[in-house]
Design a protein around this motif. Structure first.
Motif, PDB file in Angstrom:
ATOM      1  N   GLN A  51       0.824  -1.200   0.000  1.00 22.01           N
ATOM      2  CA  GLN A  51       0.000   0.000   0.000  1.00 22.01           C
ATOM      3  C   GLN A  51       0.861   1.252   0.000  1.00 22.01           C
ATOM      4  OE1 GLN A  51      -3.033  -0.005   2.999  1.00 22.01           O
ATOM      5  NE2 GLN A  51      -3.847  -1.966   2.340  1.00 22.01           N
ATOM      6  N   ASP A  52       1.970   1.233   0.739  1.00 19.86           N
ATOM      7  CA  ASP A  52       2.875   2.384   0.808  1.00 19.86           C
ATOM      8  C   ASP A  52       4.298   1.878   1.023  1.00 19.86           C
ATOM      9  OD1 ASP A  52       3.691   4.991   0.815  1.00 19.86           O
ATOM     10  OD2 ASP A  52       2.845   5.503   2.744  1.00 19.86           O
ATOM     11  N   GLY A  53       4.794   1.101   0.048  1.00 22.44           N
ATOM     12  CA  GLY A  53       6.110   0.461   0.173  1.00 22.44           C
ATOM     13  C   GLY A  53       7.241   1.357  -0.260  1.00 22.44           C
ATOM     14  N   ILE A  54       8.374   1.221   0.402  1.00 21.07           N
ATOM     15  CA  ILE A  54       9.591   1.933   0.013  1.00 21.07           C
ATOM     16  C   ILE A  54      10.738   0.934  -0.064  1.00 21.07           C
ATOM     17  CG2 ILE A  54       8.916   4.193   0.921  1.00 21.07           C
ATOM     18  CD1 ILE A  54      10.672   3.658   3.343  1.00 21.07           C
ATOM     19  N   VAL A  55      11.671   1.184  -0.965  1.00 23.31           N
ATOM     20  CA  VAL A  55      12.811   0.306  -1.170  1.00 23.31           C
ATOM     21  C   VAL A  55      13.999   0.859  -0.389  1.00 23.31           C
ATOM     22  CG1 VAL A  55      14.434  -0.600  -2.887  1.00 23.31           C
ATOM     23  CG2 VAL A  55      11.996  -0.378  -3.449  1.00 23.31           C
ATOM     24  N   ILE A  56      14.689  -0.021   0.333  1.00 17.47           N
ATOM     25  CA  ILE A  56      15.868   0.339   1.102  1.00 17.47           C
ATOM     26  C   ILE A  56      17.052  -0.479   0.572  1.00 17.47           C
ATOM     27  CG2 ILE A  56      16.932   0.429   3.390  1.00 17.47           C
ATOM     28  CD1 ILE A  56      14.465   2.209   3.165  1.00 17.47           C
TER      29      ILE A  56
END
Length: 49
Positions: A42-47
């Motif tokens: 839904q609100d993913g971020i890549v690290i």
């Protein structure tokens, strides 16, 4: 390089690392795979690790 995806839906207090069906943190080998996984959130971020 390795990448993880973090699901941030609900705000920073609820951020979790995306896991597989066994509850193990998903570690992805390419930015493309990681971005695809983040798109499924839904609100993913890549690290990058």
């Amino acid at each position: 390089m390795s990448f993880v995806v973090m699901e941030t839906h609900g705000g920073p207090a609820y951020t979790v690392i995306v896991t597989d069906e066994n509850g193990v943190n998903k570690t992805l080998d390419s930015i493309e795979e990681a971005e695809q996984e983040a798109d499924d959130c839904q609100d993913g971020i890549v690290i990058e690790l």
